[in-house]
Design an enzyme around this catalytic site. Structure first.
Site, PDB file in Angstrom:
ATOM      1  N   GLN A 157       0.805  -1.227   0.000  1.00 38.10           N
ATOM      2  CA  GLN A 157       0.000   0.000   0.000  1.00 38.10           C
ATOM      3  C   GLN A 157       0.840   1.281   0.000  1.00 38.10           C
ATOM      4  OE1 GLN A 157      -3.741   0.436   2.500  1.00 38.10           O
ATOM      5  NE2 GLN A 157      -2.334   1.690   3.691  1.00 38.10           N
ATOM      6  N   GLU A 200      -2.895   9.483  -1.008  1.00 38.55           N
ATOM      7  CA  GLU A 200      -2.095  10.180   0.005  1.00 38.55           C
ATOM      8  C   GLU A 200      -1.018  11.061  -0.619  1.00 38.55           C
ATOM      9  OE1 GLU A 200      -0.777   7.243   2.843  1.00 38.55           O
ATOM     10  OE2 GLU A 200      -2.794   7.058   3.663  1.00 38.55           O
ATOM     11  N   ASP A 236       4.451   0.279   4.249  1.00 35.80           N
ATOM     12  CA  ASP A 236       3.231  -0.209   4.892  1.00 35.80           C
ATOM     13  C   ASP A 236       2.616  -1.186   3.898  1.00 35.80           C
ATOM     14  OD1 ASP A 236       0.815  -0.804   6.002  1.00 35.80           O
ATOM     15  OD2 ASP A 236       0.058   1.255   6.082  1.00 35.80           O
ATOM     16  N   ASP A 304      -0.562  -1.682  12.730  1.00 33.75           N
ATOM     17  CA  ASP A 304      -1.649  -0.725  12.460  1.00 33.75           C
ATOM     18  C   ASP A 304      -2.981  -1.478  12.502  1.00 33.75           C
ATOM     19  OD1 ASP A 304      -3.455   1.131  11.443  1.00 33.75           O
ATOM     20  OD2 ASP A 304      -2.663   1.094   9.413  1.00 33.75           O
ATOM     21  N   LYS A 329      -3.844   6.133  15.550  1.00 37.22           N
ATOM     22  CA  LYS A 329      -4.826   6.900  14.773  1.00 37.22           C
ATOM     23  C   LYS A 329      -6.029   7.135  15.670  1.00 37.22           C
ATOM     24  CE  LYS A 329      -3.937   4.629  10.283  1.00 37.22           C
ATOM     25  NZ  LYS A 329      -4.306   3.408   9.540  1.00 37.22           N
ATOM     26  N   ARG A 358      -4.876   9.571   8.082  1.00 35.72           N
ATOM     27  CA  ARG A 358      -5.664   8.573   7.351  1.00 35.72           C
ATOM     28  C   ARG A 358      -5.572   8.900   5.865  1.00 35.72           C
ATOM     29  NH1 ARG A 358      -8.562   4.973  10.712  1.00 35.72           N
ATOM     30  NH2 ARG A 358      -8.181   3.735   8.832  1.00 35.72           N
ATOM     31  N   SER A 359      -5.997   7.958   5.045  1.00 37.91           N
ATOM     32  CA  SER A 359      -5.889   8.216   3.604  1.00 37.91           C
ATOM     33  C   SER A 359      -6.870   9.302   3.144  1.00 37.91           C
ATOM     34  CB  SER A 359      -6.079   6.935   2.813  1.00 37.91           C
ATOM     35  OG  SER A 359      -7.218   6.231   3.233  1.00 37.91           O
ATOM     36  N   LYS A 380       3.485   9.990  10.746  1.00 38.52           N
ATOM     37  CA  LYS A 380       3.251   9.375   9.450  1.00 38.52           C
ATOM     38  C   LYS A 380       2.284  10.246   8.672  1.00 38.52           C
ATOM     39  CE  LYS A 380       1.695   5.211   7.170  1.00 38.52           C
ATOM     40  NZ  LYS A 380       0.684   4.165   7.164  1.00 38.52           N
TER      41      LYS A 380
HETATM   42  C1  2PG Z   1      -2.741   3.119   6.850  1.00 39.70           C
HETATM   43  C2  2PG Z   1      -3.598   4.311   6.539  1.00 39.70           C
HETATM   44  C3  2PG Z   1      -2.879   5.610   6.457  1.00 39.70           C
HETATM   45  P1  2PG Z   1      -6.062   4.217   5.773  1.00 39.70           P
HETATM   46  O1  2PG Z   1      -3.035   1.992   6.450  1.00 39.70           O
HETATM   47  O2  2PG Z   1      -1.776   3.249   7.571  1.00 39.70           O
HETATM   48  O3  2PG Z   1      -1.762   5.617   5.628  1.00 39.70           O
HETATM   49  O4  2PG Z   1      -4.475   4.094   5.492  1.00 39.70           O
HETATM   50  O5  2PG Z   1      -6.285   5.554   6.364  1.00 39.70           O
HETATM   51  O6  2PG Z   1      -6.694   4.020   4.429  1.00 39.70           O
HETATM   52  O7  2PG Z   1      -6.408   3.127   6.740  1.00 39.70           O
HETATM   53 MG    MG Z   2      -1.341   1.100   7.728  1.00 38.28          MG
END
Ligand code: 2PG
Ligand code: MG
Length: 404
Positions: A157, A200, A236, A304, A329, A358-359, A380
């Site tokens: 990702q 992102e 990641d 995560d 987060k 977050r994305s 991050k």
């Molecule tokens: C992740 C996040 C942020 P998402 O996986 O770490 O980069 O992605 O916000 O889509 O969960």
């Molecule tokens: Mg992640």
């Protein structure tokens, strides 16, 4: 006492153009705070629910009808009381009634109002013991997007420039320079293809996962030589997103858990990876432990989706030796109270914390205050796009105001 005088919640849009929630909390003193909540695309199954079944309109209706009347008069400086009221009105373990994003917007807005009332920066209100605002996180900067954040990109990702330096005026330009150099390398590799940008702000290109790592490692090495900052590759994998029926599925092969552990460990050594998030799917604590045992002495192994910022899951991971770091987060658990509980547990168990965007983001800078106040090892964040740069610029401001 910082009694709540009024609360408003409204619909705003995130950087993907999806609706989300912003909250404004005003205190009796006249001070007020406002915050918007971000949204994920590769959400972990153990996260709280971002919105109730009826989406943002239902979240707003429930908060207005049932929660706001209970928040009026509450002492916003008493975080446990304010956030506890949100949980009490919701009444579910995954915040499925008011929505995790409502909780985040309200919790951060209340803290911002109290900080404003005191004439203090938000980070100070959140500061953990021993934090004086003079230590700054390194930068985990997403440079190439894949997985759910990019159409037509690699399985992994995020391909990350991990700029390890305590001075944001060095780490941020080093991560941005790596992003630029990676763009040049991609252009050389695909001279006639159009390069895009993902959710992102990182590049999107039709590279395979390992090829992406190789190009990233090269860009990091060039940025290091140019700027003399320790910038190294990070990943990641968000491995749950390409894990199905017991196997990790790549375009050219599929691997079982042992194969995945060996593949990831090989990548760490071949390319000098120093940041490794979610290399294994979100329910496999043992698989994570195997990765940490293999490479945890030379790279951050970060949970995560594994933890979703939950203290109970982090405790399980610590007992299993699953990681040496945890991603933080706020909207994975809803409130600042829950977030800080996990941060404190991480400190007690010597797990590094990485404060994360977050994305789908909002163009606000409060995340930088969470990172500084909690003494995070890294922030991050994407490197391009107003919603990403808002956080980097806030970190630069804090460093100028409070740095050595
Ligand atoms: C992740 C996040 C942020 P998402 O996986 O770490 O980069 O992605 O916000 O889509 O969960
Ligand atoms: Mg992640």
């Amino acid at each position: 006492m910082s009694a709540v005088r009024s609360v408003a919640v409204d619909l705003i849009y995130d950087s993907r153009g999806h609706p989300t929630i912003e909250a404004t909390v005003a205190l009796q003193s006249g001070a007020s705070g406002r915050a918007g909540a971000p949204s994920g695309a590769s959400t972990g199954v153990h996260e709280v629910q971002a919105f109730p079944a009826g989406g943002v309109p239902e979240a707003i209706r429930v908060v207005r009808e049932r929660l706001i009347p209970r928040l009026l008069g509450v002492d916003a400086a008493d975080r446990a009381a304010f956030d506890g009221t949100i949980h009490a009105v919701d009444g579910t373990p995954n915040l499925s009634v008011v929505g995790g994003n409502s909780a985040t917007a309200l919790s951060v807005a209340a803290a911002t109002a109290v900080a404003a009332e005191r004439g203090e920066p938000l980070w100070r209100l959140l500061a953990r013991p021993g934090i004086d605002g003079r230590r700054f996180p390194s930068i985990v900067g997403n440079s190439l997007n894949g997985g759910k954040h990019a159409i037509g990109g690699p399985e992994f990702q995020e391909f990350i420039a991990f700029a390890e330096d305590p001075d944001p005026s060095r780490s941020i330009p080093a991560a941005i320079r790596t992003h630029q150099l990676l763009g040049e390398a991609l252009h050389r590799r695909f001279p006639s293809a159009a390069l895009g940008r993902g959710d992102e702000g990182g590049w999107v290109a039709a590279v395979g996962s390992e090829e992406g790592v190789a190009l990233l490692a090269e860009a990091c090495a060039r940025a290091r030589d140019e700027l003399h900052v320790e910038v190294h590759p990070g990943l990641d994998l968000a491995a749950s997103e390409f894990f199905a029926d017991g196997r990790y599925r790549y375009r050219d092969r599929s691997l079982d858990r042992d194969g995945q552990v060996a593949f990831v460990a090989e990548l760490v050594d071949r390319y000098g990876i120093r940041y490794l998030e979610d290399p294994i799917e979100q329910d496999d604590f043992e698989g994570f432990a195997a990765v940490t045992k293999a490479v945890g002495d030379r790279t951050l192994v970060v949970g995560d989706d594994l933890y979703t910022t939950r203290a109970d899951r982090l405790a399980r991971g610590v007992a299993a030796g699953a990681t040496n770091a945890v991603l933080i987060k706020v909207n994975q658990v809803g409130t600042l109270t829950e977030t800080l509980r996990t941060v404190d547990l991480a400190a007690a168990d010597r797990q590094a914390t990485v404060t994360s965007h977050r994305s789908g983001e909002v163009p606000e800078g409060w995340l930088a205050h969470v990172a500084v106040g909690t003494g995070a090892r890294a922030l991050k964040c994407g490197l391009l796009g107003g919603e990403r740069v808002a956080k980097l610029n806030e970190l630069l401001r804090l460093a100028r105001l409070h740095g050595p």
